[in-house]
Design an enzyme around this catalytic site. Structure first.
Site, short mmCIF file in Angstrom:
data_model
loop_
_atom_site.label_atom_id
_atom_site.label_comp_id
_atom_site.label_asym_id
_atom_site.label_seq_id
_atom_site.Cartn_x
_atom_site.Cartn_y
_atom_site.Cartn_z
CG HIS A 282 7.28 0.31 0.41
ND1 HIS A 282 8.28 0.97 -0.73
CD2 HIS A 282 6.40 0.49 -0.38
CE1 HIS A 282 7.29 1.23 -1.59
NE2 HIS A 282 6.31 1.07 -1.49
CD GLU A 283 2.62 -1.17 1.05
OE1 GLU A 283 1.83 -0.19 0.83
OE2 GLU A 283 3.13 -1.70 0.05
CG HIS B 282 3.16 4.28 0.19
ND1 HIS B 282 3.53 5.33 -0.71
CD2 HIS B 282 3.36 3.16 -0.22
CE1 HIS B 282 4.27 4.55 -1.74
NE2 HIS B 282 3.95 3.11 -1.53
CD GLU C 195 5.28 2.90 -4.80
OE1 GLU C 195 5.76 2.36 -3.92
OE2 GLU C 195 4.14 3.07 -4.74
CG ASP D 81 11.39 1.33 -2.48
OD1 ASP D 81 10.41 0.67 -1.74
OD2 ASP D 81 11.85 1.31 -3.47
ZN ZN Z 1 4.60 1.46 -2.54
#
Ligand code: ZN
Length: 429
Positions: free
Chosen positions: A290-291, A294, A370, A374
Site C-alpha cells: 500500500h505504501e 503511494h 488511499e 489499496d
Molecule cells: Zn495510505
C-alpha cells in the site's frame, strides 16, 4: 432587554464593522459545524454501542468492541471541549483587546524592523499556544493513558516540546523574515509562494532524514524472512528500496502505523515497531505494498502541486489584505506603512476559519489516493485483497478505532475511507 444589550459599546462595535461581522459569523459557523459533526458522530457511536454491527463480528470480540466504543466516545467528547475552548479563546483574544495589548508589549521588546516583526510574531505564537497545553496534557496523560495507549513520560514530553521549540525558532524566524522582506517587491505574493514551495520540498526530504531522527530511533529492518519478503516485494513493484526502516513509535504511544515520505531517491518507508508486533509477515507485506502504491502513483508530488495552488491563493489574499488598513483597524491595531506583522497575525488567526471549509474537499482527494494505493497493493499481491483486509482489521482493533463513524463525519474529516468502504473496494474485482 434586547435593546439594552445593543447599547453596549462593544456589541455596537461588532455590529457596525463589516470585518468584525464577518469574523464573528465565520467563528460561529465553524464552531457550529464542528460541534454538530462531533455530536452526530457521538450519537452514532452510542447508537451502535450495544451490539457489534454485522461485518465486524468476525474480527473483534465483545470486550474489545466495548473498549473501542468507550475510547471513541471519550475522544469525541474531548474534541467538542477542544472546539469550544479554541473558539472561546479566539473570541476573548480578539474582542477583549488582549491581542492588541500583547502585540504592543511584545513589539516594544523586539522593535518593528523586519527581524523584530518576525521575532515578535513568533513569540506571540508561543504565548498563544500556552493556554491550550492543559488540554494537550489531558489528552496524552489522562485520556490516551486510560486506554493504555500513552507510553510517553513527563520528561519525554518536555524534551519533545523543547526540541520542537528550538527547531521552529531556527527554521521559522528566518523564513518569516524573508517573507516580510519580499512584501516590498512587485507581485511579492508569487515570490512568497515560490519560497514556501521550495521550503516544503526541502522539508519533505529533510524532515524524515534529519528532523524525525531527533525524536525517534530508526533502524534498518533486520535480516531474515520478513526482510527478504518485503525486499522482494519492493523489487517486484519497482520500488528499489535500499532499506526499510523501523521506528520506535512505542516510545510515545501504543498506536500503530506505517508511512511513506520523501521524494525521488530520498524516499523512505517507515514501519512502526508497534505495527511489526501486531501483524503477520503476510499482512506487513500488504501494508508495505500500500505504501509503495503511494510512491508509484506519485501521490506526494501531486499533493505538492495542489499545495502550490493553495499557497499562491493564500498569499494573494494576504497581499490584498495588506493594502486594506480597515482590516487590522477593525481588530484595534494601528495601521502603519511598513508594519506588516499585524496583518500577518490576523490573517493567520482567521485563515483557519476559512480553510476549515476546504477540509471535506481535501479529505475526498486524500481518500481517493488511499483507494488507489489499496488497489495497487491488491494487484501487487496477485489480486489477493485478503491480507490487506486482515491487516486493516487488526489495525482498527488494536488502535480501538471508531468502527461506526457517522457518514457525514467521516465524509468531512476522514483522510482515509472507513474500514467498511475499504473492505468493500478491496473485495470488488
Ligand atoms: Zn495510505
Amino acid at each position: 432587554m434586547f435593546f439594552s444589550v445593543l447599547d453596549l459599546p462593544f456589541i455596537n462595535a461588532i455590529f457596525m464593522n463589516p470585518v468584525l461581522i464577518a469574523f464573528t459569523i465565520l467563528l460561529c459557523l465553524k464552531l457550529a459545524a464542528e460541534v454538530l459533526l462531533d455530536y452526530l458522530n457521538l450519537r452514532n457511536i452510542q447508537a451502535n454501542a450495544n451490539t457489534i454491527p454485522d461485518g465486524f463480528r468476525g474480527f473483534i470480540d465483545t470486550e474489545t468492541y466495548e473498549k473501542s466504543v468507550a475510547y471513541s466516545i471519550a475522544k469525541q467528547r474531548f474534541s467538542i471541549v477542544d472546539s469550544l475552548f479554541d473558539t472561546a479563546f479566539l473570541a476573548v483574544l480578539v474582542f477583549s483587546g488582549v491581542l492588541v495589548w500583547l502585540w504592543a508589549k511584545i513589539s516594544e521588546l523586539t522593535g518593528t524592523g523586519l527581524w523584530g516583526q518576525s521575532i515578535g510574531l513568533f513569540l506571540l505564537g508561543i504565548l498563544l499556544s500556552l493556554p491550550g497545553l492543559p488540554l494537550e496534557l489531558y489528552n496524552t496523560f489522562k485520556l490516551e493513558a486510560r486506554f493504555g495507549f500513552n507510553k510517553s513520560t513527563a520528561g519525554l514530553w518536555i524534551s519533545d516540546k523543547l526540541k520542537g521549540l528550538v527547531l521552529s525558532t531556527v527554521l521559522l524566524i528566518p523564513l518569516l523574515t524573508l517573507i516580510l522582506w519580499l512584501v516590498n517587491l512587485p507581485v511579492w505574493w508569487v515570490w512568497a509562494a515560490i519560497v514556501i514551495t521550495v521550503f516544503q520540498i526541502v522539508m519533505l526530504v529533510a524532515y524524515p532524514m534529519f528532523i524525525m531522527p531527533l525524536f525517534n530511533k530508526f533502524t534498518d529492518l533486520e535480516a531474515g524472512d520478513l526482510r527478504d519478503r518485503l525486499m522482494s516485494l519492493a523489487e517486484r513493484t519497482g520500488f528499489q528500496a535500499r532499506s526499510i526502516l523501523v521506528m520506535d513509535g512505542s516510545k510515545r504511544s501504543g498506536h500503530s502505523n506505517a508511512f511513506f515520505s520523501g521524494l525521488g531517491k530520498m524516499r523512505r518507508i517507515v514501519l512502526f515497531d508497534t505495527l511489526m508486533n501486531q501483524l503477520t509477515e503476510e499482512e506487513l507485506e500488504a501494508i508495505l505494498a500500500h505504501e509503495i502504491g503511494h510512491y508509484k502513483l506519485s501521490h506526494i508530488p501531486r499533493l505538492l502541486l495542489v499545495n502550490v495552488v493553495i499557497t499562491i491563493a493564500a498569499f494573494a489574499v494576504l497581499g490584498w489584505l495588506l493594502q486594506q488598513p480597515n482590516f487590522i483597524q477593525a481588530f484595534g491595531f494601528q495601521w502603519q506603512p511598513g508594519l506588516y506583522a499585524p496583518t500577518f497575525l490576523m490573517f493567520s488567526m482567521i485563515s483557519g476559519l476559512v480553510t476549515f471549509w476546504i477540509t471535506p474537499f481535501s479529505s475526498i482527494f486524500s481518500r481517493r489516493y488511499e483507494y488507489q494505493a489499496d488497489a495497487f497493493a491488491k494487484k501487487a499481491l496477485q489480486g489477493d485483497g485478503q491480507p490487506l483486509i486482515c491487516a486493516l482489521h487488526k489495525l482498527h482493533k488494536e488502535n480501538l478505532s471508531n468502527l461506526t463513524p457517522h457518514p457525514l463525519y467521516s465524509a468531512f474529516h476522514y483522510s482515509h475511507p472507513t474500514l467498511t468502504e475499504r473492505e468493500t473496494a478491496l473485495r470488488e474485482d
